[in-house]
Design a protein around this motif. Structure first.
Motif, PDB file in Angstrom:
ATOM      1  N   ASP A  56       0.849  -1.189   0.000  1.00 59.04           N
ATOM      2  CA  ASP A  56       0.000   0.000   0.000  1.00 59.04           C
ATOM      3  C   ASP A  56       0.886   1.240   0.000  1.00 59.04           C
ATOM      4  OD1 ASP A  56      -1.825   1.979   0.301  1.00 59.04           O
ATOM      5  OD2 ASP A  56      -2.809   1.149   2.072  1.00 59.04           O
ATOM      6  N   PRO A  57       0.903   2.012  -1.089  1.00 61.88           N
ATOM      7  CA  PRO A  57       1.780   3.190  -1.137  1.00 61.88           C
ATOM      8  C   PRO A  57       1.428   4.221  -0.060  1.00 61.88           C
ATOM      9  CG  PRO A  57       0.255   3.191  -2.992  1.00 61.88           C
ATOM     10  CD  PRO A  57       0.140   1.857  -2.330  1.00 61.88           C
ATOM     11  N   LEU A  62       2.729   7.355   4.789  1.00 53.07           N
ATOM     12  CA  LEU A  62       2.317   7.899   6.080  1.00 53.07           C
ATOM     13  C   LEU A  62       2.914   7.147   7.257  1.00 53.07           C
ATOM     14  CD1 LEU A  62      -1.453   8.493   5.210  1.00 53.07           C
ATOM     15  CD2 LEU A  62       0.429  10.122   5.124  1.00 53.07           C
ATOM     16  N   GLY A  63       3.543   5.986   6.996  1.00 52.28           N
ATOM     17  CA  GLY A  63       4.186   5.256   8.078  1.00 52.28           C
ATOM     18  C   GLY A  63       3.297   4.167   8.641  1.00 52.28           C
ATOM     19  N   PRO A  64       3.894   3.170   9.289  1.00 56.28           N
ATOM     20  CA  PRO A  64       3.118   2.035   9.800  1.00 56.28           C
ATOM     21  C   PRO A  64       2.196   2.374  10.952  1.00 56.28           C
ATOM     22  CG  PRO A  64       5.410   1.910  10.529  1.00 56.28           C
ATOM     23  CD  PRO A  64       5.335   3.047   9.570  1.00 56.28           C
ATOM     24  N   THR A  65       2.420   3.497  11.632  1.00 54.39           N
ATOM     25  CA  THR A  65       1.593   3.855  12.795  1.00 54.39           C
ATOM     26  C   THR A  65       0.458   4.818  12.446  1.00 54.39           C
ATOM     27  OG1 THR A  65       3.093   5.684  13.356  1.00 54.39           O
ATOM     28  CG2 THR A  65       3.560   3.522  14.337  1.00 54.39           C
ATOM     29  N   PRO A  67      -3.037   6.235  11.560  1.00 56.63           N
ATOM     30  CA  PRO A  67      -4.376   5.665  11.790  1.00 56.63           C
ATOM     31  C   PRO A  67      -5.091   5.353  10.477  1.00 56.63           C
ATOM     32  CG  PRO A  67      -4.345   8.025  12.261  1.00 56.63           C
ATOM     33  CD  PRO A  67      -2.931   7.617  12.049  1.00 56.63           C
ATOM     34  N   LYS A  68      -5.953   4.375  10.531  1.00 60.10           N
ATOM     35  CA  LYS A  68      -6.667   3.930   9.335  1.00 60.10           C
ATOM     36  C   LYS A  68      -7.533   5.048   8.764  1.00 60.10           C
ATOM     37  CE  LYS A  68      -9.686   0.252   7.660  1.00 60.10           C
ATOM     38  NZ  LYS A  68     -10.451  -0.971   8.028  1.00 60.10           N
ATOM     39  N   GLU A  69      -8.101   5.869   9.649  1.00 61.51           N
ATOM     40  CA  GLU A  69      -8.961   6.955   9.163  1.00 61.51           C
ATOM     41  C   GLU A  69      -8.179   7.942   8.302  1.00 61.51           C
ATOM     42  OE1 GLU A  69      -8.624   6.019  12.236  1.00 61.51           O
ATOM     43  OE2 GLU A  69     -10.547   5.031  12.691  1.00 61.51           O
ATOM     44  N   LEU A  70      -6.936   8.248   8.694  1.00 57.86           N
ATOM     45  CA  LEU A  70      -6.106   9.170   7.911  1.00 57.86           C
ATOM     46  C   LEU A  70      -5.778   8.571   6.547  1.00 57.86           C
ATOM     47  CD1 LEU A  70      -4.438  11.747   7.620  1.00 57.86           C
ATOM     48  CD2 LEU A  70      -2.546  10.587   8.776  1.00 57.86           C
ATOM     49  N   ILE A  71      -5.489   7.263   6.531  1.00 54.81           N
ATOM     50  CA  ILE A  71      -5.164   6.609   5.260  1.00 54.81           C
ATOM     51  C   ILE A  71      -6.377   6.634   4.335  1.00 54.81           C
ATOM     52  CG2 ILE A  71      -4.571   4.397   4.210  1.00 54.81           C
ATOM     53  CD1 ILE A  71      -2.824   3.816   6.591  1.00 54.81           C
ATOM     54  N   GLU A  72      -7.566   6.348   4.881  1.00 53.93           N
ATOM     55  CA  GLU A  72      -8.769   6.372   4.053  1.00 53.93           C
ATOM     56  C   GLU A  72      -9.059   7.782   3.555  1.00 53.93           C
ATOM     57  OE1 GLU A  72     -10.374   3.859   2.930  1.00 53.93           O
ATOM     58  OE2 GLU A  72      -9.082   2.440   4.009  1.00 53.93           O
ATOM     59  N   GLN A  73      -8.786   8.794   4.397  1.00 52.98           N
ATOM     60  CA  GLN A  73      -8.994  10.176   3.966  1.00 52.98           C
ATOM     61  C   GLN A  73      -8.066  10.542   2.809  1.00 52.98           C
ATOM     62  OE1 GLN A  73      -8.365  13.041   7.072  1.00 52.98           O
ATOM     63  NE2 GLN A  73      -8.444  14.795   5.679  1.00 52.98           N
ATOM     64  N   ARG A  74      -6.793  10.180   2.933  1.00 52.12           N
ATOM     65  CA  ARG A  74      -5.840  10.483   1.867  1.00 52.12           C
ATOM     66  C   ARG A  74      -6.171   9.679   0.603  1.00 52.12           C
ATOM     67  NH1 ARG A  74      -1.187  13.365   3.124  1.00 52.12           N
ATOM     68  NH2 ARG A  74      -1.792  14.838   4.736  1.00 52.12           N
ATOM     69  N   GLY A  79      -8.099   9.995  -4.902  1.00 50.11           N
ATOM     70  CA  GLY A  79      -8.933   9.274  -5.857  1.00 50.11           C
ATOM     71  C   GLY A  79      -8.454   7.874  -6.157  1.00 50.11           C
ATOM     72  N   LEU A  80      -7.764   7.239  -5.190  1.00 48.03           N
ATOM     73  CA  LEU A  80      -7.211   5.909  -5.425  1.00 48.03           C
ATOM     74  C   LEU A  80      -8.271   4.817  -5.401  1.00 48.03           C
ATOM     75  CD1 LEU A  80      -3.899   6.130  -3.359  1.00 48.03           C
ATOM     76  CD2 LEU A  80      -4.223   6.375  -5.830  1.00 48.03           C
ATOM     77  N   ASP A  81      -9.506   5.159  -4.970  1.00 50.22           N
ATOM     78  CA  ASP A  81     -10.580   4.172  -4.999  1.00 50.22           C
ATOM     79  C   ASP A  81     -11.256   4.113  -6.349  1.00 50.22           C
ATOM     80  OD1 ASP A  81     -10.205   3.397  -2.347  1.00 50.22           O
ATOM     81  OD2 ASP A  81     -11.448   5.047  -1.598  1.00 50.22           O
ATOM     82  N   ASP A  82     -10.967   5.070  -7.242  1.00 50.66           N
ATOM     83  CA  ASP A  82     -11.537   5.034  -8.590  1.00 50.66           C
ATOM     84  C   ASP A  82     -10.852   3.973  -9.425  1.00 50.66           C
ATOM     85  OD1 ASP A  82     -13.163   7.183  -7.893  1.00 50.66           O
ATOM     86  OD2 ASP A  82     -11.698   8.658  -8.562  1.00 50.66           O
TER      87      ASP A  82
END
Length: 338
Positions: A56-57, A62-65, A67-74, A79-82
């Motif tokens: 996962d780029p 963002l680093g291994p620590t 939070p999942k919410e920040l990763i989903e926001q970025r 637009g990586l879900d497109d």
């Protein structure tokens, strides 16, 4: 008894061959098409960079620590879900509108980072190219005149040995040596950074020494070839002054291959100045590239790859057109223009 036909008083001169027209619309269109295809391949490659990173780029950015919410926001912001085709269309739209994203480290627009670094890199590369040409062309011509027809074997051996050794030494070693001698030892020039005109001297020399030696070798070979041509024999038979003989007649005819190499050298210096810029802490694109890779700032790294590639393609395109204007035979080597 057979009478021979009287010889004509004078023969009609042979018609002069028409000089090929190189910068025709067909010639320009062919090179423009190659440029467009190469640019398309470059855009695809730079776009694929993020998707070819193992894992996962965003997690790597963002680093291994993180939070999942920040990763989903970025992920949503990028637009990586497109789907891949939709992402590529958005990428093309952003690139051609000048929006190259935002740096994950400094939160600055990537276009601003690239612009500031590119201007400093271009200044360094242009100055190094000019210095290399100004030194190499006279040196190569002098070497050819001195060693023409096997004269001065010592000069020929020394010329070949010195230029060959100069080409073999990497630029970053020149940079280190110049810093040690002229910055730290003699304190003539600043060792790092961009603080004024004196800051250009050492990095420009570090970039120019090797290319100047290489171009000098090419200029010597081209000059030797021209010295044996008919027009030079005629010019020498007229006992023209040395300045007129070498500058007006010889120099223009030796510049075609030399200037072509100089143009290619410029793109090479722009993309190959990374190590020299890091030695001198030069605020150019090379320093930004290393920082982006070490800090996993992928938007900046992606933009740098795109900009470097576009520069190389643009310089090669201009060199092709310039060569076609200077040397009509170059157009015929890639196809007929009739």
């Amino acid at each position: 008894m057979t009478l021979a036909a009287p010889a004509p008083a004078h023969e009609a001169p042979a018609p002069e061959r028409a000089r090929p027209r190189t910068l025709t619309p067909r010639f320009f269109a062919r090179h423009l098409t190659r440029f467009a295809l190469s640019l398309t391949a470059l855009l695809v490659a730079s776009f694929a960079m993020i998707h070819l990173i193992p894992g996962d780029p965003l997690r790597k950015m963002l680093g291994p620590t993180a939070p999942k919410e920040l990763i989903e926001q970025r992920r949503d912001e990028l637009g990586l879900d497109d789907s891949i085709p939709v992402q590529f269309v958005h990428y093309l739209r952003d690139v051609f509108s000048g929006d190259l994203g935002t740096s994950f480290i400094s939160a600055q627009p990537v276009s601003t980072i690239i612009r500031d670094g590119l201007l400093n890199t271009l200044a360094l590369a242009l100055l190094a190219t000019v210095v290399a040409l100004l030194v190499a062309v006279p040196l190569g011509m002098w070497g050819a005149v001195r060693t023409e027809n096997g004269r001065s074997r010592r000069t020929e051996s020394a010329f070949g040995a010195l230029t060959g050794a100069a080409v073999a030494v990497p630029e970053y070693l020149y940079a280190l040596a110049l810093v040690i001698v002229f910055a730290l030892g003699l304190s003539w020039f600043p060792p790092a950074g961009l603080t004024g005109p004196a800051s250009y001297v050492l990095p420009v020399l570090a970039l120019a020494i090797g290319p100047a030696a290489m171009i000098a070798r090419v200029a010597r070979v081209e000059t030797l070839r021209e010295l044996g041509s008919d027009y030079m024999r005629l010019a020498r038979a007229k006992r023209l002054p040395a300045g007129r003989l070498y500058v007006r007649h010889l120099l223009p005819n030796t510049l075609t291959a030399t200037l072509t190499m100089g143009g290619l050298l410029l793109s090479g210096l722009i993309t190959g100045s990374v190590l020299v810029e890091n030695v001198f802490a030069w605020p150019g694109l090379g320093l930004r590239t290393v920082e982006a890779i070490t800090q996993k700032d992928y938007p900046v790294a992606q933009a740098v790859i795109l900009v470097y590639g576009a520069i190389v393609l643009a310089v090669n395109f201009v060199v092709d057109l310039a060569l076609g204007a200077l040397d009509p035979k170059s157009a015929l080597s890639t196809g007929k223009e009739n």
